[in-house]
Design a protein around this motif. Structure first.
Motif, mmCIF file in Angstrom:
data_model
loop_
_atom_site.group_PDB
_atom_site.id
_atom_site.type_symbol
_atom_site.label_atom_id
_atom_site.label_comp_id
_atom_site.label_asym_id
_atom_site.label_seq_id
_atom_site.Cartn_x
_atom_site.Cartn_y
_atom_site.Cartn_z
ATOM 1 N N GLU A 1 0.917 -1.162 -0.065
ATOM 2 C CA GLU A 1 -0.016 -0.023 0.090
ATOM 3 C C GLU A 1 0.914 1.144 0.127
ATOM 4 O O GLU A 1 1.946 1.031 0.340
ATOM 5 C CB GLU A 1 -0.918 -0.163 1.185
ATOM 6 C CG GLU A 1 -1.833 -1.112 1.387
ATOM 7 C CD GLU A 1 -2.521 -1.326 2.770
ATOM 8 O OE1 GLU A 1 -2.359 -0.153 3.389
ATOM 9 O OE2 GLU A 1 -3.417 -2.347 2.848
ATOM 10 N N PHE B 1 0.546 4.006 1.816
ATOM 11 C CA PHE B 1 0.950 4.638 3.252
ATOM 12 C C PHE B 1 0.052 3.427 4.265
ATOM 13 O O PHE B 1 -1.141 2.936 3.892
ATOM 14 C CB PHE B 1 0.399 5.863 3.487
ATOM 15 C CG PHE B 1 1.459 6.996 2.901
ATOM 16 C CD1 PHE B 1 2.625 7.263 3.516
ATOM 17 C CD2 PHE B 1 0.905 7.808 1.735
ATOM 18 C CE1 PHE B 1 3.472 8.268 3.067
ATOM 19 C CE2 PHE B 1 1.824 8.513 1.313
ATOM 20 C CZ PHE B 1 3.165 8.758 1.734
ATOM 21 N N ALA B 2 0.440 3.651 5.590
ATOM 22 C CA ALA B 2 -0.492 2.853 6.514
ATOM 23 C C ALA B 2 -1.687 3.850 6.845
ATOM 24 O O ALA B 2 -1.629 5.276 6.541
ATOM 25 C CB ALA B 2 0.336 2.741 7.800
ATOM 26 N N TYR C 1 4.623 -0.794 2.686
ATOM 27 C CA TYR C 1 4.377 0.677 2.631
ATOM 28 C C TYR C 1 5.149 1.507 1.378
ATOM 29 O O TYR C 1 6.215 1.555 1.763
ATOM 30 C CB TYR C 1 4.274 1.532 3.770
ATOM 31 C CG TYR C 1 3.294 0.644 4.565
ATOM 32 C CD1 TYR C 1 1.752 0.815 4.221
ATOM 33 C CD2 TYR C 1 3.543 0.141 5.986
ATOM 34 C CE1 TYR C 1 0.959 0.345 5.218
ATOM 35 C CE2 TYR C 1 2.754 -0.459 6.709
ATOM 36 C CZ TYR C 1 1.332 -0.447 6.378
ATOM 37 O OH TYR C 1 0.308 -1.120 7.098
#
Length: 131
Positions: free
Chosen positions: A39, A41-42, A85
Motif C-alpha cells: 500500500e 501508506f499505512a 508501505y
C-alpha cells in the motif's frame, strides 16, 4: 529498477516475493499462508495503533499471531499478513545508498521475523542468510 518513474506497488511486491522465496527452507516450511500487500501508506488507525505520527516512519507491518503463540484452540482469525508501505520505502531508498531490493528484503525479513517471534539479533542472522 531503472526508468523515469517510481517503482509501482506491483514492482515492489515482486521484490518482496523474491525475498520471501529466499527465506531458508526450515522457516518457509512454517510460514503458512502469509498474505502480502503493498500500500502507499499505512492508514491513520494503523499509525495511531503503532504510535507513529508521520506516515513516512512505517515501511512495513506484520499483522497476525506469532507462530509460537498460536494454538489449535484459537478461533479462526484473519490470515497473517505482511504489508509493505511503498511511499516510505521509496523515500528511504532515495535518502540512502541502499538498493531498493536490499531495502525491501530487509523489511520483509523483519516482518517475517515478527511472525516467528524472533529477536532483533535473530532477524539480522536471518537477513544475512537471505542475502
Amino acid at each position: 529498477m531503472t526508468g523515469t518513474f517510481a517503482p509501482t506497488a506491483e514492482q515492489i511486491e515482486a521484490l518482496a516475493r523474491r525475498a520471501l522465496a529466499r527465506i531458508p527452507q526450515p522457516f518457509r516450511d512454517h510460514m503458512g499462508t502469509i498474505a502480502l500487500f503493498v500500500e502507499d501508506f499505512a492508514d491513520d488507525e494503523t499509525l495511531d495503533a503503532m504510535g507513529f505520527e508521520d506516515p513516512f516512519e512505517l515501511t512495513g507491518l506484520y499483522q497476525g499471531t506469532p507462530i509460537g503463540q498460536k494454538s489449535i484452540s484459537d478461533v479462526a482469525a484473519m490470515p497473517d499478513r505482511i504489508t509493505l508501505y511503498r511511499r516510505p520505502l521509496l523515500d528511504e531508498w532515495v535518502e540512502t545508498d541502499v538498493s531498493l531490493e536490499a531495502l525491501v528484503t530487509h523489511v520483509v525479513v523483519h516482518e517475517v521475523g515478527h511472525h516467528f517471534g524472533l529477536s532483533d539479533d535473530d532477524m539480522h542472522a536471518l537477513e544475512d542468510a537471505v542475502g
